[in-house]
Write a protein that holds these residues in place. Sequence first.
Motif, short mmCIF file in Angstrom:
data_model
loop_
_atom_site.label_atom_id
_atom_site.label_comp_id
_atom_site.label_asym_id
_atom_site.label_seq_id
_atom_site.Cartn_x
_atom_site.Cartn_y
_atom_site.Cartn_z
N GLY A 1 0.80 -1.21 0.00
CA GLY A 1 0.00 0.00 0.00
C GLY A 1 0.84 1.26 0.00
O GLY A 1 1.10 1.86 -1.03
N GLU B 1 2.18 12.98 -2.13
CA GLU B 1 2.70 12.13 -3.20
C GLU B 1 2.02 10.77 -3.22
O GLU B 1 1.72 10.22 -4.27
CB GLU B 1 4.21 11.97 -3.04
CG GLU B 1 4.96 13.25 -3.39
CD GLU B 1 6.42 13.21 -2.99
OE1 GLU B 1 7.25 13.73 -3.73
OE2 GLU B 1 6.74 12.65 -1.92
N ILE C 1 -1.43 11.20 -4.97
CA ILE C 1 -1.53 11.43 -6.42
C ILE C 1 -0.87 10.33 -7.25
O ILE C 1 -1.01 10.31 -8.47
CB ILE C 1 -0.95 12.80 -6.83
CG1 ILE C 1 0.53 12.88 -6.46
CG2 ILE C 1 -1.72 13.94 -6.22
CD1 ILE C 1 1.41 13.05 -7.64
N LEU C 2 -0.15 9.41 -6.60
CA LEU C 2 0.64 8.43 -7.36
C LEU C 2 -0.16 7.65 -8.39
O LEU C 2 0.24 7.54 -9.55
CB LEU C 2 1.29 7.45 -6.39
CG LEU C 2 2.80 7.63 -6.20
CD1 LEU C 2 3.29 6.62 -5.19
CD2 LEU C 2 3.56 7.50 -7.50
N ALA C 3 -1.30 7.10 -7.97
CA ALA C 3 -2.04 6.23 -8.89
C ALA C 3 -2.58 7.03 -10.07
O ALA C 3 -2.51 6.59 -11.22
CB ALA C 3 -3.18 5.53 -8.16
N ARG D 1 -6.01 7.76 -2.59
CA ARG D 1 -5.25 7.48 -3.80
C ARG D 1 -6.12 6.81 -4.85
O ARG D 1 -6.11 7.17 -6.02
CB ARG D 1 -4.08 6.57 -3.45
CG ARG D 1 -3.32 6.07 -4.65
CD ARG D 1 -2.44 4.89 -4.28
NE ARG D 1 -1.35 5.30 -3.42
CZ ARG D 1 -0.57 4.42 -2.77
NH1 ARG D 1 -0.82 3.13 -2.86
NH2 ARG D 1 0.41 4.85 -2.03
N TRP D 2 -6.91 5.84 -4.40
CA TRP D 2 -7.73 5.10 -5.37
C TRP D 2 -8.97 5.88 -5.77
O TRP D 2 -9.37 5.86 -6.93
CB TRP D 2 -8.12 3.73 -4.80
CG TRP D 2 -6.93 2.88 -4.56
CD1 TRP D 2 -6.54 2.32 -3.38
CD2 TRP D 2 -5.93 2.50 -5.51
NE1 TRP D 2 -5.37 1.63 -3.54
CE2 TRP D 2 -4.98 1.72 -4.84
CE3 TRP D 2 -5.74 2.75 -6.86
CZ2 TRP D 2 -3.86 1.20 -5.46
CZ3 TRP D 2 -4.62 2.23 -7.50
CH2 TRP D 2 -3.70 1.46 -6.79
N LEU E 1 9.27 10.85 -9.34
CA LEU E 1 8.34 10.31 -8.36
C LEU E 1 8.22 8.79 -8.53
O LEU E 1 8.22 8.04 -7.57
CB LEU E 1 6.97 10.97 -8.55
CG LEU E 1 5.89 10.64 -7.53
CD1 LEU E 1 6.30 11.11 -6.15
CD2 LEU E 1 4.58 11.25 -7.93
N PHE E 2 8.16 8.36 -9.79
CA PHE E 2 8.05 6.92 -10.04
C PHE E 2 9.31 6.20 -9.58
O PHE E 2 9.24 5.11 -9.01
CB PHE E 2 7.82 6.67 -11.54
CG PHE E 2 6.43 7.04 -12.01
CD1 PHE E 2 5.48 7.49 -11.11
CD2 PHE E 2 6.09 6.91 -13.34
CE1 PHE E 2 4.22 7.84 -11.53
CE2 PHE E 2 4.81 7.24 -13.77
CZ PHE E 2 3.87 7.71 -12.87
N ASN F 1 9.13 1.04 -2.54
CA ASN F 1 8.23 -0.10 -2.36
C ASN F 1 7.81 -0.65 -3.73
O ASN F 1 6.79 -0.25 -4.28
CB ASN F 1 7.00 0.33 -1.56
CG ASN F 1 6.15 -0.86 -1.15
OD1 ASN F 1 6.26 -1.94 -1.73
ND2 ASN F 1 5.31 -0.66 -0.15
N ALA G 1 4.16 -2.31 -3.97
CA ALA G 1 3.06 -1.36 -3.97
C ALA G 1 3.05 -0.59 -5.28
O ALA G 1 1.99 -0.32 -5.84
CB ALA G 1 3.20 -0.40 -2.79
N ILE H 1 0.06 0.15 -7.92
CA ILE H 1 -0.36 1.51 -8.22
C ILE H 1 -0.46 1.69 -9.73
O ILE H 1 -1.10 2.60 -10.22
CB ILE H 1 0.62 2.52 -7.59
CG1 ILE H 1 0.44 2.53 -6.07
CG2 ILE H 1 0.43 3.91 -8.14
CD1 ILE H 1 1.54 3.24 -5.34
N ILE I 1 2.35 1.64 -11.75
CA ILE I 1 3.59 2.17 -12.32
C ILE I 1 4.28 1.05 -13.08
O ILE I 1 4.41 -0.06 -12.57
CB ILE I 1 4.52 2.69 -11.19
CG1 ILE I 1 3.86 3.87 -10.50
CG2 ILE I 1 5.88 3.09 -11.75
CD1 ILE I 1 4.58 4.34 -9.26
#
Lengths: 502, 322, 345
Positions: free
Chosen positions: A349, A358, A361-363, A416-417, C197-198, C205, C208, C212, C214
């Motif tokens: 997670g 961060e 907004i990652l997903a 996030r989701w 960021l990626f 991680n 994860a 996500i 990526i």
Amino acid sequence: MQDNEPILQMTGIHKRFPGVTALSGVSFRLFPGEVHALMGENGAGKSTLIKVLTGVYSIDEGTVTLGGSKVAARSPLEAQALGISTVYQEVNLCPNLTVAENVFVGREPRRFGRILWKEMNRKATELLRERLHLDIDVTLPLQDYSVAVQQLVAIARALNISSKVLILDEPTSSLDRGEVEQLFRVMRKLKQEGLAILFVTHFLDQVYEISDRITILRNGEFVGEYPAADLPRLELVSRMIGKEVELLERRIRGEASAADRTIPVAAAKGLGRKGAIEPFDLAIHQGEVVGLAGLLGSGRTEAARLFFGADRSDQGRLELSGAEATSISPRSALDKGIAFCSENRKTEGIIEDLTVRENIILALQATRGWFRAISRKRQDEIALEYIRLLNINPPDPEQLIRNLSGGNQQKVILARWLLTQPKLLILDEPTRGIDIGAKAEIQKLVMTLSERGMAFLFISSELEEVLRVSDRIAVLRDRRIVKEIAEPDINQQNVMQAIAGG
Amino acid sequence: MLNRKYLPVIVTVGLFLLMFAAGSLRYDGFFSFQVILNLLIDNAYLLITAVGMTFVIVSGGIDLSVGSMIALTTMVSASLVQEHGWPPGVVIPLVLCMGSAFGWLMGAIIHYFKIQPFIVTLAGMFLARGLCYVISLNTITIDNPFYTTMAQTKVRLPGGDTVSISVIIALVVVIAALYLAHYTRFGRSVYAIGGSEQSALLMGLPIARTKILVYTFSGFCSSLAGVVFTFYMLSGYGLHAVGTELDTIAAVVIGGTLLTGGVGFVAGTFFGVLIQGVIQTIISFEGTLSSWWTKIVIGLLLFLFILLQRLLSAKGRQAVRT
Amino acid sequence: MKRLVRHHLFWPLAVWAALLLFNLLYSPDFFSIVVRNGHLYGSLIDILNFGAPLILVALGMTVVIATEGIDLSVGSVVAISGAMACLWISKGADQNSPGLAFAAIGLAVLLSLALGLWNGLLVSGAGIQPIIATLILMVAGRGIAQLITSGQIITISSKPYSYIGTGSLAALPFSIFVVAAMFGIAALLTRRTALGLFIESVGNNPRASRLIGIRSRVVLISVYVFSGLCAGIAGLILSSNVASADGNNAGLWYELDAILAVVIGGTSLNGGRFYLTGTVIGALIIQTLTTTIYVIGVPPEITLVVKAFVVLVVCLIQSETFRNKIAERWRTRHYPAEREVTRHA
């Protein structure tokens, strides 16, 4: 049982960490030949108490007596030498060593400093067979065996140290029903042999099934010690959380919900994966919450992961909004409006080193690709919006996520989701290990969003929770969906029957 | 199941036999016991170093300082014996203590300050190499009678073949290490720590002592290798044994030890060193091939063995599931 | 003040400042820069110029380390790239033809990209630990470099080629511009797009990150390719500087210096957050150190000893355990696990 002297007595234990008082004036006593459950919500101080007892932490104030004499273990090793052994939730053995070595390492039978392998293997076989009813080849590496067996090996190790006190710290969390039974048989036997067992678990059923007495902690304070038979469930829970259990109303679904029930958002047709979940059919429609009920290890998580491509299916097919989705991966699932919130918050997670902003907004960023970055200004807006919406505390988007409590981390992940505006959100144990307040908030969120048309696949170990939020419940048993229950038949009785089978 | 565990070692031994057989078929004078002994004579120092490295890698660490430690040992020995006239009987124990102390220090820093072994031993590597130059920038040749005797003495085996004293030292080290790894608590603790340090701690194993001892042992081995190397080269020089750390790690990996820790065999390391020796021998027998092919072939072997380990561990995981 | 000390650039800058200050005290004209023939000369310029290859390699290393990886093969790639370019030029009819030099540069760059790709594929495709995967090329790469040069040192005399390492632009060494350009590209790619960021997410991680959405494979491959590219260009600068290629010694120990620079710069070997500027300062510290030792008149080989202590000191300063130990000096009891857990409590 009460006539004899307690083997272990902890009195007035205080433990402070910088900024937090983890234990204040906690007492605890343990008699030989009893299973004593230590109960409390997260943050109650259970694990701190155990760590103090086993010498992982120092004691700031208070005394521990073992068998009448005052002791202060300063390391797990010293604690073991005193006769206090611990079996942790995640098996703390070495997977690369053989079973026999795991039982004996550090105290191998030796002659002139030379380890006697034959004797060690023989002793280990005997020990496992006679005391734990476990007949296995002890010369194989531990990693070749299931978690349940590994746990029993851990107990064997503790017993071999001729322990007086055995601490089982959530040993059952990753065992299935049969394995739990096996463990309980062993516990009962050991109890009869006069061992004192301290048992920590989150499962209320198990507490009542095996324990003689219960000690409750709350916020690092001692609440009380009760014989298990004299403490009704509701009272136990209310003492643990310190207020009357506010039973959330089960959702009442209005007929008027505008959900489109013609084409399912996602439909599994004969979908399966060898060794994980038998082929199953399951359709989830817009605005619908489908619960997956079943025991741990029944295949709930495995089934859910196939919808997201977190694991690859090897049978059947998956249809998303009516179109067949071949060889789905997390990435393509996201593109098609499916999001998956894993049960392993820490490993699957959060991204520990990154900030709340961060992490949120990652997903969304991933679906946009690396080139089209979301502007910093937009990121700040989004983060603040969701922090407010989900009541994330502390409300600081630049805080590192690892500094948040479990419940707040979970909310960040939900944010996030949600930000990706999924058509279907798969929630695998979204409320595990978080406090009751956050739990209720998350449940409420699921209901609200489903009314607005979002579909959910909801998994939880807590049956009441599944019952509360679901429109339809698919019940799993032995890696198979055995029954689908819809209104008006959703009630505990029906679901339990389906889970139990027969 | 047991076969799976030993498979990398079996492959290593098989590969060695195959290479030796191929060499024997292709070149005259290759197939002899003496050729094998020569492998040991030329690689005695590598073998000793690799034994120490095996323990370090099994414990989940790495020791980059070994090559520099060898150089420092040759340098200190040469300087003390040659320039200060100290007796070898004092110098050799002294350098062994120095190596052990060096390893101990690195181990202590790694353990107590929780800094990656990679970085600490990297610092150790710089330090040891640098200290060589502090002693002298140039080669110091040794003509002390004890050292020359040790270099020239051939021990005759039944059958007429000969080995150097260094080989005997190396073999004693291997046998001692085999015992240490499999029949002592220290050895098993090393494996346990490599398997899971967290668990080993909770199982009450002496993590600090074991980890520090592992590096101490590696330091001891590399200084012993340095002594043997001094016999072999009869000189001390700051550029001795450059890149030995890589050869050593390669030998250990080719010998079937997992770089992730927890799994490995001293016996495998023995054959890993022999395989490197065979490659060198074949290339020298070939004549037309240049020495850099050794590096390329070793790189290739590393690749193959690492791939094999990957496949095996992937299979291992499957076995657990079913 | 506290925030200042906490800033990730504080310690690297402080160390660098201390080094420069020492130099200033030792030789007061250390900072003086003179103009001769339209070129700037001075110790500071030298540090930038000679430090250029290291900064380049360290930049590549930074993004690799950020993904919880490591690239041990950079030194070998430096050697291979230089060897390839010099071999190509030495085979040409007219060594001074710009076309030949460009072809040689292009070839060497392509080759180093391919080597980076190889590392990336081993790490992301075959799933081999980075330290092991790149060890292969580190060992074999030296052999390949020697194979290209046939074990000799190839000397060339190509004016266009030597411009990379010795030429100057606007009174400054050209190599500085190369570094600036690569730094600009790296900074732009990682901070203006989501790539940074990626990278941090994958490094922190990986599991994860996969969930996500990526594409961690692409991220991993690209960081190794970038590292290969940086090492390749560094190899060009180095070989152009000395107008020769030495398969055996070119770029020797560069991987270690580069890792050192990255660590000094504040990027953790455990992956996650990375600091390109920190790395540049880290590399400059190392180069300044070398220069300082040279200025003092100590044999340059002894740099190693100083480096060893710098490595240790930097790591100790960055080690939380160490700082806590100093802070908790007075607490006498020893509960080893406690400090670790305290952070989570």
